[in-house]
Design a protein around this motif. Sequence first.
Motif, mmCIF file in Angstrom:
data_model
loop_
_atom_site.group_PDB
_atom_site.id
_atom_site.type_symbol
_atom_site.label_atom_id
_atom_site.label_comp_id
_atom_site.label_asym_id
_atom_site.label_seq_id
_atom_site.Cartn_x
_atom_site.Cartn_y
_atom_site.Cartn_z
ATOM 1 N N CYS A 18 -5.423 -0.433 5.703
ATOM 2 C CA CYS A 18 -6.366 0.693 5.613
ATOM 3 C C CYS A 18 -7.597 0.364 4.783
ATOM 4 O O CYS A 18 -8.520 1.163 4.707
ATOM 5 C CB CYS A 18 -5.665 1.942 5.076
ATOM 6 N N CYS A 65 0.277 3.041 3.574
ATOM 7 C CA CYS A 65 0.692 2.516 4.875
ATOM 8 C C CYS A 65 1.744 1.412 4.827
ATOM 9 O O CYS A 65 2.051 0.846 5.879
ATOM 10 C CB CYS A 65 -0.509 2.152 5.738
ATOM 11 N N CYS A 109 0.842 -1.198 0.000
ATOM 12 C CA CYS A 109 0.000 0.000 0.000
ATOM 13 C C CYS A 109 0.882 1.255 0.000
ATOM 14 O O CYS A 109 1.817 1.365 0.792
ATOM 15 C CB CYS A 109 -0.917 -0.007 1.215
ATOM 16 N N CYS A 127 -5.760 -2.976 0.413
ATOM 17 C CA CYS A 127 -4.773 -2.907 1.488
ATOM 18 C C CYS A 127 -5.292 -3.682 2.695
ATOM 19 O O CYS A 127 -6.445 -3.502 3.106
ATOM 20 C CB CYS A 127 -4.499 -1.457 1.865
HETATM 21 ZN ZN LIG Z 1 -3.097 0.976 3.311
#
Ligand SMILES: [Zn+2]
Length: 161
Positions: free
Chosen positions: A134, A101, A98, A131
């Motif tokens: 998130c 993150c 991702c 992801c």
């Molecule tokens: Zn993420």
Amino acid sequence: MKFIVDLTMGKLVKWLRIAGYDTVFYNSANPDKLIEIASKEGRILLTRNSNFIKNKKKILKENGIKYLLLTDDRVENQLKEVAADFKLNLRDNFFTLCINCNKPLTNMPKEDVAGKVPEFVYQNYNEFVQCTNCKKIFWGGTHRERMEKIIKTIIPLSYLS
Ligand SMILES: [Zn+2]
């Protein structure tokens, strides 16, 4: 191979993640903490701060921390330099992390995506990833195609294979 990038190169963090390299952004000016994280997590330190390298060279060496001092201020050139120096493979793990993150993306079946992305996206794309952290959903049209194109044009083919 994992990286830690200091606050001189925020954009490079995202580019390395798109290429599938675990990269953390160190958004603070405390050099000792930066060294501590790099050492503890076995990360290669990337910076444009030449004073930092000059002052901390000995500590970096003592802690066995690999680092690269970059000079260019354009993210394309920075990525190119890192790729060349550490012989990165920018293709095989492309778009597995991702951008936001740094956590793994997993494939998402098309039927699970219904109602969660705009209708035209659902109609026009068949491959989706999400992801694990998130929960953001990515598809071909978002960053992926654009970034893939950019990466292919800026990185000589030898680094990609
Ligand atoms: Zn993420």
